[in-house]
Design an enzyme around this catalytic site. Sequence first.
Site, PDB file in Angstrom:
ATOM      1  N   LEU A  73      51.107  36.786  40.868  1.00 55.85           N
ATOM      2  CA  LEU A  73      52.083  35.692  40.803  1.00 55.85           C
ATOM      3  C   LEU A  73      53.403  36.170  40.205  1.00 55.85           C
ATOM      4  CD1 LEU A  73      49.849  32.710  39.551  1.00 55.85           C
ATOM      5  CD2 LEU A  73      50.358  33.403  41.891  1.00 55.85           C
ATOM      6  N   TYR A 218      39.331  31.464  28.270  1.00 58.68           N
ATOM      7  CA  TYR A 218      40.480  31.354  29.186  1.00 58.68           C
ATOM      8  C   TYR A 218      40.995  29.912  29.193  1.00 58.68           C
ATOM      9  CZ  TYR A 218      43.258  31.597  33.496  1.00 58.68           C
ATOM     10  OH  TYR A 218      44.281  31.532  34.426  1.00 58.68           O
ATOM     11  N   LYS A 222      44.695  28.519  27.908  1.00 58.63           N
ATOM     12  CA  LYS A 222      45.665  27.857  28.781  1.00 58.63           C
ATOM     13  C   LYS A 222      46.047  26.469  28.237  1.00 58.63           C
ATOM     14  CE  LYS A 222      46.277  31.231  31.623  1.00 58.63           C
ATOM     15  NZ  LYS A 222      47.589  31.879  31.727  1.00 58.63           N
ATOM     16  N   ILE A 251      44.344  30.491  43.256  1.00 57.38           N
ATOM     17  CA  ILE A 251      45.194  31.284  44.156  1.00 57.38           C
ATOM     18  C   ILE A 251      44.648  32.711  44.183  1.00 57.38           C
ATOM     19  CG2 ILE A 251      47.527  32.254  44.421  1.00 57.38           C
ATOM     20  CD1 ILE A 251      48.562  29.607  43.252  1.00 57.38           C
ATOM     21  N   THR A 253      44.667  36.345  43.859  1.00 55.20           N
ATOM     22  CA  THR A 253      45.441  37.469  43.311  1.00 55.20           C
ATOM     23  C   THR A 253      44.403  38.473  42.816  1.00 55.20           C
ATOM     24  OG1 THR A 253      45.419  36.551  41.079  1.00 55.20           O
ATOM     25  CG2 THR A 253      47.322  35.974  42.454  1.00 55.20           C
TER      26      THR A 253
HETATM   27  N1  LIG Z   1      45.539  33.429  40.350  1.00 54.29           N
HETATM   28  C1  LIG Z   1      45.226  32.207  39.976  1.00 54.29           C
HETATM   29  O1  LIG Z   1      44.440  31.516  40.642  1.00 54.29           O
HETATM   30  C2  LIG Z   1      45.835  31.618  38.747  1.00 54.29           C
HETATM   31  C3  LIG Z   1      45.647  30.254  38.519  1.00 54.29           C
HETATM   32  C4  LIG Z   1      46.193  29.677  37.385  1.00 54.29           C
HETATM   33  C5  LIG Z   1      46.919  30.440  36.503  1.00 54.29           C
HETATM   34  N2  LIG Z   1      47.088  31.769  36.736  1.00 54.29           N
HETATM   35  C6  LIG Z   1      47.877  32.505  35.754  1.00 54.29           C
HETATM   36  O2  LIG Z   1      48.961  33.153  36.395  1.00 54.29           O
HETATM   37  C7  LIG Z   1      49.323  34.314  35.657  1.00 54.29           C
HETATM   38  C8  LIG Z   1      49.388  35.495  36.625  1.00 54.29           C
HETATM   39  O3  LIG Z   1      48.058  35.746  37.089  1.00 54.29           O
HETATM   40  P1  LIG Z   1      47.728  36.474  38.457  1.00 54.29           P
HETATM   41  O4  LIG Z   1      46.763  35.627  39.175  1.00 54.29           O
HETATM   42  O5  LIG Z   1      48.968  36.913  39.116  1.00 54.29           O
HETATM   43  O6  LIG Z   1      46.897  37.710  37.883  1.00 54.29           O
HETATM   44  P2  LIG Z   1      47.138  39.276  38.002  1.00 54.29           P
HETATM   45  O7  LIG Z   1      45.976  39.896  37.311  1.00 54.29           O
HETATM   46  O8  LIG Z   1      47.421  39.652  39.414  1.00 54.29           O
HETATM   47  O9  LIG Z   1      48.484  39.489  37.167  1.00 54.29           O
HETATM   48  C9  LIG Z   1      48.528  39.443  35.770  1.00 54.29           C
HETATM   49  C10 LIG Z   1      49.487  40.515  35.298  1.00 54.29           C
HETATM   50  O10 LIG Z   1      49.588  40.444  33.878  1.00 54.29           O
HETATM   51  C11 LIG Z   1      49.648  41.764  33.388  1.00 54.29           C
HETATM   52  N3  LIG Z   1      49.223  41.841  31.992  1.00 54.29           N
HETATM   53  C12 LIG Z   1      47.971  41.642  31.488  1.00 54.29           C
HETATM   54  N4  LIG Z   1      47.966  41.846  30.174  1.00 54.29           N
HETATM   55  C13 LIG Z   1      49.242  42.171  29.818  1.00 54.29           C
HETATM   56  C14 LIG Z   1      49.851  42.505  28.593  1.00 54.29           C
HETATM   57  N5  LIG Z   1      49.162  42.561  27.435  1.00 54.29           N
HETATM   58  N6  LIG Z   1      51.181  42.787  28.592  1.00 54.29           N
HETATM   59  C15 LIG Z   1      51.900  42.767  29.739  1.00 54.29           C
HETATM   60  N7  LIG Z   1      51.356  42.454  30.939  1.00 54.29           N
HETATM   61  C16 LIG Z   1      50.042  42.176  30.973  1.00 54.29           C
HETATM   62  C17 LIG Z   1      48.698  42.528  34.311  1.00 54.29           C
HETATM   63  O11 LIG Z   1      48.906  43.942  34.221  1.00 54.29           O
HETATM   64  C18 LIG Z   1      49.021  41.923  35.647  1.00 54.29           C
HETATM   65  O12 LIG Z   1      50.039  42.625  36.330  1.00 54.29           O
HETATM   66  C19 LIG Z   1      48.274  34.474  34.566  1.00 54.29           C
HETATM   67  O13 LIG Z   1      48.783  33.948  33.360  1.00 54.29           O
HETATM   68  C20 LIG Z   1      47.119  33.624  35.061  1.00 54.29           C
HETATM   69  O14 LIG Z   1      46.308  33.151  34.027  1.00 54.29           O
HETATM   70  C21 LIG Z   1      46.564  32.370  37.833  1.00 54.29           C
END
Ligand SMILES: NC(=O)c1ccc[n+]([C@@H]2O[C@H](COP(=O)([O-])OP(=O)(O)OC[C@H]3O[C@@H](n4cnc5c(N)ncnc54)[C@H](O)[C@@H]3O)[C@@H](O)[C@H]2O)c1
Length: 314
Positions: A73, A218, A222, A251, A253
Amino acid sequence: MPAVNGTSGNSAKLSTSAVRSPVKLVPVPVKDVGVNAALKAQSDPSFEVKPHIFEEFALTGQVAIVTGGNGGLGLEFAIVLAEQGAKVYAIDLPATPSSDFVAAVNYVKRLGSSLQYRSSNVSKQEMVNATICEIAAENDGKIHVCVAAAGILGIEAECTDYPANMFEKVMDVNCNGVFFTAQAAAKQMKQQDIAGSIILIASMSGSVTNREMNWSPYNASKSAVIQIARSMACELGQAGIRVNSLSPGHIRTKMTAAVLDIQPEMEEFWASLNPLGRIGAVHELRGVIAWLASDASTFCTGSDILVTGGHTIW
Ligand SMILES: NC(=O)c1ccc[n+]([C@@H]2O[C@H](COP(=O)([O-])OP(=O)(O)OC[C@H]3O[C@@H](n4cnc5c(N)ncnc54)[C@H](O)[C@@H]3O)[C@@H](O)[C@H]2O)c1
């Protein structure tokens, strides 16, 4: 408890002497758009008639940071902000960015914008603050938009067995990391008197519990993100800085692939939990990020925006 005028009850007014930071009233902005523009155009034939809505979404000349911007994202958000005209900095853990990120840099360059990478760890307060200070210093101290998207899911385990070190790790990144990022960005915005926009990426898991998934840390992290956004919005409103949270639903990812690649049947199950009957795609959050980051949302602060395919309405 602050002193109140009168006796008790919700109707009692706070005595201003008891309020440490009384709200300074600000004039309502007036803008020649929409009906105002139509009325001006009617009375003044020289008034230029043109659409304004796309201008309201523009971030031309602004500086934006996105944590977790190496993929998922966060990288999609970085591209949106660059498309809006911002100079974008992605912050993530690896020393060198992913091949997707490199492709995004070249794509953004061809769009006439800029996307750069900085390695940092959001859960280390001094480190992420130093990274954000360096980005600000490169831009005359200016940061206009901050998206805190770095996050981890942690392991799936029953609440009775959840290991302490993993609970702490999830909190460290999702809760502490989001706070440290927003705090560092807000400090720069305040110093420069910039009415910036801070967007904290929460999740629908901050408001509801994902059925059949044992992710209590988690979910707790959140909920904390949503409350951090509200609390910071209250403290920063008088500086004109807006803080909102964005709560996506399921989503695909790298994060969700950790489940879906091992249990592909989960996609159908997750899809069945919302009225649209499917999980979301990364690009379906482009509009909401563009809106929250820009002047198209100037009256929105302290809100949690759920984008879930309707998951939470059942
Ligand atoms: N994918 C989903 O369905 C979904 C749904 C709701 C919320 N989210 C939230 O969206 C955000 C992005 O998630 P995503 O799905 O793209 O996951 P993702 O794993 O693809 O991306 C997360 C990114 O955060 C980075 N990261 C992790 N720890 C870190 C740290 N200590 N310092 C710097 N960077 C760090 C990772 O290296 C990664 O690039 C997250 O906060 C996740 O909780 C995702």
